[in-house]
Design a protein around this motif. Structure first.
Motif, PDB file in Angstrom:
ATOM      1  N   ARG A 116     -23.636  10.136 -14.515  1.00  0.00           N
ATOM      2  CA  ARG A 116     -24.763   9.508 -15.199  1.00  0.00           C
ATOM      3  C   ARG A 116     -26.051  10.031 -14.589  1.00  0.00           C
ATOM      4  NH1 ARG A 116     -25.634   3.165 -14.986  1.00  0.00           N
ATOM      5  NH2 ARG A 116     -26.335   3.565 -12.867  1.00  0.00           N
TER       6      ARG A 116
ATOM      7  N   ASP B 170     -30.747   6.826 -12.856  1.00  0.00           N
ATOM      8  CA  ASP B 170     -31.072   5.526 -13.453  1.00  0.00           C
ATOM      9  C   ASP B 170     -31.868   4.746 -12.413  1.00  0.00           C
ATOM     10  OD1 ASP B 170     -31.158   3.357 -15.103  1.00  0.00           O
ATOM     11  OD2 ASP B 170     -29.082   2.744 -14.785  1.00  0.00           O
TER      12      ASP B 170
ATOM     13  N   LYS C  97     -33.185  -1.093  -9.108  1.00  0.00           N
ATOM     14  CA  LYS C  97     -32.671   0.082  -8.388  1.00  0.00           C
ATOM     15  C   LYS C  97     -33.795   0.801  -7.664  1.00  0.00           C
ATOM     16  CE  LYS C  97     -29.332   0.426 -11.969  1.00  0.00           C
ATOM     17  NZ  LYS C  97     -28.503   1.229 -12.818  1.00  0.00           N
TER      18      LYS C  97
ATOM     19  N   GLU D   1     -26.346   0.021 -23.456  1.00  0.00           N
ATOM     20  CA  GLU D   1     -26.646  -1.119 -22.586  1.00  0.00           C
ATOM     21  C   GLU D   1     -27.899  -1.858 -23.023  1.00  0.00           C
ATOM     22  OE1 GLU D   1     -26.865   0.269 -18.504  1.00  0.00           O
ATOM     23  OE2 GLU D   1     -27.935   2.070 -19.073  1.00  0.00           O
TER      24      GLU D   1
ATOM     25  N   ASP E 253     -26.199  -4.488 -18.031  1.00  0.00           N
ATOM     26  CA  ASP E 253     -27.525  -4.533 -18.648  1.00  0.00           C
ATOM     27  C   ASP E 253     -27.455  -5.086 -20.065  1.00  0.00           C
ATOM     28  OD1 ASP E 253     -29.431  -3.696 -16.729  1.00  0.00           O
ATOM     29  OD2 ASP E 253     -28.555  -1.696 -16.782  1.00  0.00           O
TER      30      ASP E 253
ATOM     31  N   ARG F 185     -30.239 -10.052 -14.527  1.00  0.00           N
ATOM     32  CA  ARG F 185     -28.899 -10.003 -13.916  1.00  0.00           C
ATOM     33  C   ARG F 185     -28.912 -10.326 -12.432  1.00  0.00           C
ATOM     34  NH1 ARG F 185     -27.614  -3.539 -14.469  1.00  0.00           N
ATOM     35  NH2 ARG F 185     -26.354  -3.644 -12.587  1.00  0.00           N
TER      36      ARG F 185
HETATM   37 MG    MG Z   1     -27.106  -0.347 -16.488  1.00  0.00          MG
END
Ligand code: MG
Ligand code: PEP
Length: 628
Positions: free
Chosen positions: A382, A385, A390, A481, A505, A515
């Motif tokens: 991926r 992100d 994050k 997501e 997500d 979340r």
């Molecule tokens: Mg995600």
């Protein structure tokens, strides 16, 4: 507030820079010389009695750990901690350290006054006043008496109590004053003489207790001696929790007040199944937990022994079972679990190595190594992100009002095409050495998909010019997501080779419940009918366009939900490496037809609790022994 604060420039630091205020104490430290101390605790257990105490939190990573707790607080590193016999001597040591500090502060005050005037030297007045405050002195004395631990650690514990309390007040002025308290405490700590009482010795097992842990804290912990961790805040779907599950570390969040309430070195049990942290367990409790631990180990071994069995339902539907990884070192776990490759490699964890993404060469070396280790199984990389909860890829000039609705995921990559193409070229280079696919996070619409593919094509052309080999037909997928992406999945599907549903997500954006915010954790429901319908819609769109759909969010690893996901038509599940054996076992006991009938009913069920019950009852019917 017992600490007096000065109003005159007291946030200025004159005697050299303050150690950086980190979210947590320095993680190079949480290894006090516990060995000697544990012996001391054991010895002293004879003449001191402690009541068993149970703190209830939210379990986020299963497992049992038995070890003394080690409490870390934010701000500055804890000194060594050990048991003492002579309370009076310890109080005297504290008194001497205070005196030495006062002398130094007065000297400093005079020096600064001479250099830059009286105004600037006032900061030390405030610091001196803190040291003379009876409240703190009395509390440290009481703590030495109470806990029978060394003076420096008692001072640290008292200071942390104040600091935590101050950090929790909304007043920004008071919050700012924490730096002064830290500064003064550090000074006093430096003024203890350690020669008689410091233990060298090896690191020991411990359960870490902290107010909060960031994913980078979790990733950079020395895990050899870590038997679990418990935090005051956090949630099941935070990246810290996800990482704990990936690494197989028992973990609990939501232990309100733990940092202030617990005493480092107290013997404890962490129960990552039920969310309990048991302090000073009785012999009976210890026995019971040792038995549970043995039993869980037995089940784990039995499941691991089946790692080469196919993940196929009883009526013959194959499900690809792959693993999620954050760090390349998890590949060993992936291999051991028998997962068929990696369904989600969260490359943003590369940011832990520095403040920026590593360059093309470095990234390509990492991706290639993983691809080769997994070959012939696939590696789905991926792209970066970052943002939200994050790590940021670059510091923002001003904080975003809504980071979860802000600059994150593919948005960042598309705004930084050079950085993005560096990553894409690295992924492509790895594709020459194994089965590599690329996947884009947080896609909200077609424009982003097309732009990302254009940049992928440009990256291919650039590599071709340099005569570097890559897989020209590299599979390209998107994460579904965001509700917008799920709703237009039929329009996205013709553009890509696969969908991977990021339920973490997807749930948060569908029900508008953060979340990582435990206050709204009850609203965050994977079985909410809107979530289930979006998953179904995505799968239907994929089937109509001849592409496959997987789920890589945490839902995929929750074996209560396996019947529902299989019933909805998911073809791939990507879960934490430690969850693979249990999910495989679950798949192998289920009938797809029965799951599909149940999922049909779930799609018509208005309440999430009823859907949860529908799917859990199938799980209970076929694999009760796997449910915690
Ligand atoms: Mg995600
Ligand atoms: C998700 O959102 O479900 C997902 C897998 O991505 P992450 O948890 O890394 O945001």
């Amino acid at each position: 507030m017992p600490f007096p604060t000065s109003s005159a420039g007291n946030s200025r630091k004159i005697d050299g820079p303050l150690p950086p205020l980190r979210l947590l104490a320095d993680f190079s430290f949480p290894r006090p010389p516990l060995s000697a101390s544990i012996a001391a605790v054991k010895e002293s257990a004879g003449h001191r009695t402690f009541q068993e105490r149970v703190l209830q939190g939210t379990p986020v990573s299963p497992g049992i750990g038995i070890a003394p707790v080690h409490v870390v607080a934010r701000g500055f590193s804890a000194p060594d901690v050990y048991e003492i016999d002579d309370v009076a001597a310890e109080k005297a040591r504290f008194g001497e350290a205070l005196e030495r500090t006062k002398v130094q502060l007065r000297e400093l005050q005079h020096r600064i006054e001479a250099i830059s005037g009286e105004e600037d030297s006032r900061i030390f007045e405030a610091h001196l006043m803190m040291l003379e405050d009876r409240t703190i002195v009395d509390r440290v004395h009481a703590t030495i008496e109470d806990r029978r631990q060394n003076a420096e650690y008692s001072l640290y514990a008292v200071a942390q109590n104040f600091l935590e309390a101050m950090r929790r007040v909304p007043d920004p002025y008071l919050r700012e004053r924490t730096a002064d308290i830290e500064d003064v405490c550090q000074r006093v700590l430096r003024n203890f003489s350690h020669e008689d009482h410091r233990f060298g010795g090896p690191d020991e097992q411990h359960i870490l207790v902290a107010y909060d842990l960031s994913p980078s804290d979790t990733a950079s912990m020395d895990r050899r001696h870590l038997r679990g961790f418990a935090t005051e805040i956090g949630s099941v779907n935070s990246h810290t929790a996800i990482l704990a599950r990936s690494l197989g570390i028992p973990a609990i969040v939501g232990l309100d007040g733990a940092v202030l309430a617990l005493r480092t070195l107290s013997p404890a049990i962490i129960d990552g199944y039920s969310g309990k942290l048991i302090i000073h367990p009785t012999a009976e409790t210890l026995d019971r937990y040792r038995r549970i631990q043995e039993e869980k180990e037995r089940v784990r071994h039995a499941l691991e022994a089946q790692r080469y069995e196919e993940s196929v339902t009883t009526d013959g539907r194959p499900i690809t079972l792959s693993a999620n990884i954050e760090l390349s070192e998890e590949i060993a776990f992936v291999k051991n679990s028998g997962a068929r490759g990696v369904g989600l490699y969260r490359t943003e964890f590369l940011l832990l190595r520095g403040e920026q993404m590593p360059d093309e060469e470095e990234q390509s070396a990492v991706y290639t190594r993983i691809a080769q280790a997994l070959s012939p199984d696939p590696l789905i990389i991926r792209t970066l992100d970052s943002g939200g909860d994050k790590l940021p890829v670059e510091p923002l000039t001003e904080p975003e009002p809504n980071p979860f609705l802000g600059w994150r995921g593919i948005r960042v990559s598309l705004d930084r095409p050079d950085m993005f193409k560096e990553q894409l070229r690295a992924v492509l280079r790895a594709s020459a050495h194994g089965r590599v696919a690329v996947m884009f996070p947080l896609v909200s619409g077609i424009r982003e998909v097309r732009r990302a593919k254009e940049l992928l094509k440009e990256s291919m052309d650039e590599l071709a010019k340099r005569n570097i080999p890559f897989d020209e037909r590299i599979e390209t997928g998107v994460m579904i997501e965001l509700p917008s992406a799920a709703i237009i999945a039929d329009l996205i599907a013709p553009e890509v080779d696969f969908f991977s549903i990021g339920t973490n997500d997807l749930i948060q954006y569908t029900v508008a419940a953060d979340r990582v915010n435990h206050r709204v954790a009850d609203l965050y429901r994977p079985t909410h009918p809107a979530v289930i319908r979006l998953i179904k819609r995505t799968i239907d769109a994929a089937i109509a366009n001849g592409i496959w759909t997987g789920v890589c969010g945490e839902m995929a690893g929750d074996i209560r939900l396996t019947p529902l996901l299989l019933g909805l038509g998911v073809e791939e599940l990507s879960v934490g490496p430690h969850q693979v054996p249990r999910v495989r076992r679950a798949i192998r006991t289920l009938s797809h037809a029965e799951c599909a009938a149940m999922a049909d009913e779930a799609l018509r069920t208005p309440l999430s609790v009823d859907t949860l019950e529908l799917t859990t009852s199938l799980a209970r019917k076929y694999y009760p022994e796997l449910l915690d």
